[in-house]
Design an enzyme around this catalytic site. Structure first.
Site, mmCIF file in Angstrom:
data_model
loop_
_atom_site.group_PDB
_atom_site.id
_atom_site.type_symbol
_atom_site.label_atom_id
_atom_site.label_comp_id
_atom_site.label_asym_id
_atom_site.label_seq_id
_atom_site.Cartn_x
_atom_site.Cartn_y
_atom_site.Cartn_z
ATOM 1 N N GLU A 1 0.843 -1.198 0.000
ATOM 2 C CA GLU A 1 0.000 0.000 0.000
ATOM 3 C C GLU A 1 0.880 1.250 0.000
ATOM 4 O O GLU A 1 1.746 1.391 0.871
ATOM 5 C CB GLU A 1 -0.896 -0.025 1.255
ATOM 6 C CG GLU A 1 -1.876 -1.187 1.244
ATOM 7 C CD GLU A 1 -2.312 -1.611 2.652
ATOM 8 O OE1 GLU A 1 -2.034 -0.894 3.630
ATOM 9 O OE2 GLU A 1 -2.939 -2.691 2.761
ATOM 10 N N SER B 1 -5.709 -4.222 1.035
ATOM 11 C CA SER B 1 -6.179 -5.608 0.970
ATOM 12 C C SER B 1 -5.000 -6.502 1.363
ATOM 13 O O SER B 1 -4.344 -7.094 0.512
ATOM 14 C CB SER B 1 -6.620 -5.963 -0.455
ATOM 15 O OG SER B 1 -7.657 -5.133 -0.915
ATOM 16 N N GLU B 2 -4.745 -6.582 2.655
ATOM 17 C CA GLU B 2 -3.528 -7.279 3.080
ATOM 18 C C GLU B 2 -3.530 -8.745 2.683
ATOM 19 O O GLU B 2 -2.487 -9.309 2.372
ATOM 20 C CB GLU B 2 -3.323 -7.137 4.600
ATOM 21 C CG GLU B 2 -2.695 -5.807 5.027
ATOM 22 C CD GLU B 2 -3.694 -4.671 5.125
ATOM 23 O OE1 GLU B 2 -4.909 -4.922 4.984
ATOM 24 O OE2 GLU B 2 -3.259 -3.518 5.352
ATOM 25 N N HIS C 1 -0.817 0.234 16.504
ATOM 26 C CA HIS C 1 0.192 0.614 15.517
ATOM 27 C C HIS C 1 1.588 0.614 16.136
ATOM 28 O O HIS C 1 2.471 1.337 15.673
ATOM 29 C CB HIS C 1 -0.097 1.998 14.929
ATOM 30 C CG HIS C 1 -1.279 2.035 14.011
ATOM 31 N ND1 HIS C 1 -2.562 1.937 14.464
ATOM 32 C CD2 HIS C 1 -1.367 2.148 12.657
ATOM 33 C CE1 HIS C 1 -3.405 1.997 13.431
ATOM 34 N NE2 HIS C 1 -2.700 2.119 12.330
#
Lengths: 354, 325
Positions: B29, B59-60, B129
């Site tokens: 991405e 869209s991992e 994160h």
């Protein structure tokens, strides 16, 4: 709009009947030799799957197995349309798709029996049949994952300019998992040479797909979301499947991108060996068993002039192949204990330390 | 020799390999046009073009699936998972597909791919994160796991990972992206499965990984002023693991400390503590001590995050106290 599960009672749902039998597809432009091949291929799959079931009942096939009984026309129709170097990605219901690529029966059956002469030496089993030399790139047992992986093989073919196409088979239940939608969008965005084939056998494991899906056609009704044509074929008619396969493969090979084909079919047995399939209405099962891909195809070949004797001979040949494979599989040695410790890494070993 | 940032080293390492092998492609991405949200792929699109450097949707699963299928059929993809926390949405592809395919197919399939990822805390990003996920990956047979701590190691280990025929989870520490280090000119190729002694010492062995390496080194300098001579080992590669370097060091110093950013339970240091208990017990002069983040999610506020992550001070304090008791 109907709310499928609003008044759900297990096993009680609308009966979905197969199409009426007709001779209209007799006139499709498929030559008789190809049709003989399709019949032979389906008969081999049918005989093989029945034997797999018998060997399970004799406790020679361990673990689980998911049979394609009743669904052979899809594997055969695509198998006969694919180029030798095309890629197949199948699910845990992958015996038929493996045979469709020309993988010999003995190593496939031996793999089900966990023998050293199995396709993967007993390290994969029924749900992971793979034969890279035949383009059978694997059978995948986590719903949805292999659609994304088929994209990768298609991407690689596109990058290398090889003209290969990846064909990815999956069940109706897969259309409700995220990976399906990620993979469809991804394939469409990059125009990947991939054909997605939904084998819609009307049941997601033990539940009617219609009861848990917002649209009637779980794959075809989603196609438009990815700019793809809505395609539904009779998955029990090998000729219809074969023509759809040729068209989708041609489209992919000429750079026009992916296709999503929904093939309507029915499994004769339960989801897996543990499932008697009692959740399906009797009338439905009977109607679909009467609309058996082998029965309707045998009748078609008869109408087209293939003699009963020749068809019987093809059946006998298939049986002989399965008998020989059974013998070869049962005679296979158990895997060596050392083999459990090979092939973790590319150097052949399993060491994680010095 | 030149000064290079850790983040620029990522792009240099990938570019080095893309120049020598056209099978190497990069997907993820925002990695092409934008050069990556952490700017670790800057310049790759310009040099290698959109056929080899590809921006993807969010869209991992599709990203890693594409890398998997491509690796199985002749390419050597480098896929980026932007934040390592996002592995949670595509872990099936990593664990069930990438890691196991060679084994399940009895060696028919080779999986030469690298998944690079922004890992670790210290940037006040909060619990979704900031995680350090090396121990997720090292629990799965079939995955190699590396975390470089210097710019030079980033290049060399990236090259080694790309050239390796097995899948490698390449953890880049987000807290080190801006750190600069001396990097030699020319091609750099390192070896997976090798630890580095960053500071030799006699009194204690301190193992560290990623951003914990500079903290462990700072702790060692601090300890030196109080007469404690600590050896600091940069583990670098968890799978394969350089147990020789670790066990040899413990044999010399008699004390072992691990500095881990991950929550306490089942961190990489636990496996090494177990290994040392099995194989070097009689070399030990005291218990192995693990310095980890407590078993909590990482908080966002700078004061709280600093409080819970191992620091040079907490490492020095722990080592000093242990050696004095």
């Amino acid at each position: 709009m109907r709310l499928p599960l609003a008044e759900h009672r297990y096993g009680e749902h609308g009966v979905v009947l197969p199409p009426e039998r007709s001779d209209s597809n007799d006139a499709l432009g498929i030559d008789l030799d190809t049709r003989r091949q399709l019949y032979r291929s389906m008969r081999e799959m049918r005989t093989f799957e029945k034997r797999a079931y018998d060997l399970f009942m004799k406790q020679l096939v361990k673990g689980t197995s998911h049979l394609s009984l009743g669904m052979e026309a899809i594997a055969a129709g695509f198998g006969a349309a694919m180029r030798e170097d095309d890629y197949t990605f199948a699910t845990y219901r992958g015996h038929a798709h493996t045979l469709a690529r020309g993988v010999p029966m003995t190593p496939v059956l031996a793999e089900l029996l966990g023998r050293a002469n199995g396709l993967m030496g007993g390290k994969g089993g029924s749900m992971h049949l793979t034969s890279v030399e035949h383009g059978m790139m694997g059978s995948y047992a986590i719903i949805g994952a292999h659609l994304t992986i088929a994209n990768g093989a298609a991407w690689s073919a596109q990058y290398r300019g090889s003209g290969q196409v990846a064909v990815c088979f999956f069940g109706d239940g897969t259309t409700n998992i995220g990976a399906f939608h990620e993979a469809l969008n991804y394939a469409a965005v990059y125009r990947l040479p991939v054909v997605f084939v939904c084998e819609n056998n009307l049941y997601m494991e033990y539940t009617s797909i219609r009861d848990i899906t917002a649209v009637a056609h779980p794959a075809a009704d989603r196609a438009s979301a990815y700019g793809l044509e809505s395609i539904v074929v009779d998955g029990n008619d090998a000729d219809a499947v074969h023509l759809a396969a040729l068209e989708a493969l041609d489209r992919a090979r000429s750079g026009l991108g992916p296709s999503l084909v929904e093939a309507l079919t029915y499994r004769h047995g339960g989801h897996s060996r543990a499932d008697p399939g009692k959740y399906r209405p009797t009338g439905e099962v009977d109607a679909w068993k009467a609309y058996d891909p082998l029965t309707i195809y045998r009748e078609r070949l008869g109408r087209l002039g293939v003699s009963e004797a020749e068809l019987d001979a093809m059946d006998a040949t298939a049986l002989a192949l399965v008998d020989a494979a059974t013998e070869g599989a049962i005679a296979g040695e158990l895997p060596s204990p050392e083999s459990a410790f090979t092939d973790v890494w590319a150097d052949g070993g399993w060491s994680w330390r010095n | 020799m030149a000064q290079l940032s850790y983040r620029d080293a990522v792009a240099r390492g990938i570019a080095q390999e893309m120049r020598r092998d056209e099978r190497v492609v990069v997907v993820g991405e925002d990695i092409a046009g934008a050069g990556g949200v952490f700017k670790t792929t800057v310049g790759l699109l310009d040099e290698f073009g959109p056929k080899r450097v590809i921006d993807t949707p969010i869209s991992e699963q599709a990203i890693l699936g594409a890398a998997t299928g491509a690796a199985m059929t002749g390419l050597r993809p480098v896929a980026e998972i932007m934040f390592s926390d996002f592995f949670a949405v595509c872990w099936d592809i990593v664990v069930n597909q990438i890691a196991k395919t060679r084994y399940m197919t009895a060696g028919q399939v080779t999986m030469p791919l690298v998944i690079k990822t922004g890992n670790g805390g210290g940037l006040r990003f909060g619990a979704q994160h900031s995680q350090s996920i090396e121990n997720w990956a090292m629990a799965i047979p079939g995955l190699k796991v590396v975390t470089p701590s210097t710019a030079e190691d980033v290049i060399g280990l990236m090259a080694a990972a790309i050239r390796d025929d097995d899948p490698v989870i390449f953890c880049e520490h987000k807290g080190l992206y801006a750190a600069k280090g001396e990097v030699p000119d020319g091609e750099i190729v390192d070896t997976l499965g090798t630890a580095r002694i960053r500071r030799p010492g006699h009194d204690a062995t301190i193992l560290a990984l990623g951003m914990m390496v500079p903290r462990a080194l700072a702790a060692a300098e601090d300890l030196a002023t109080r007469g404690i001579d600590a050896e600091v080992i940069d583990v670098r590669s968890l799978v394969p693991l350089d147990t020789r370097t670790i066990l040899d060091s413990v044999a010399r110093t008699g004390r072992l400390f691990t500095v881990e950013e991950n929550p306490q339970l089942l961190g990489w240091g636990a496996e090494i503590a177990s290994l040392v208990a099995d194989e070097a017990f009689w070399d030990l002069d005291g218990p192995v001590q693990r310095i980890t983040t407590p078993h909590i999610p990482l908080p966002s506020a700078d004061s709280l995050e600093d409080l819970v992550m191992p620091s040079a001070e907490s490492v020095a304090r722990t080592v000093e106290k242990a050696l004095q008791s």
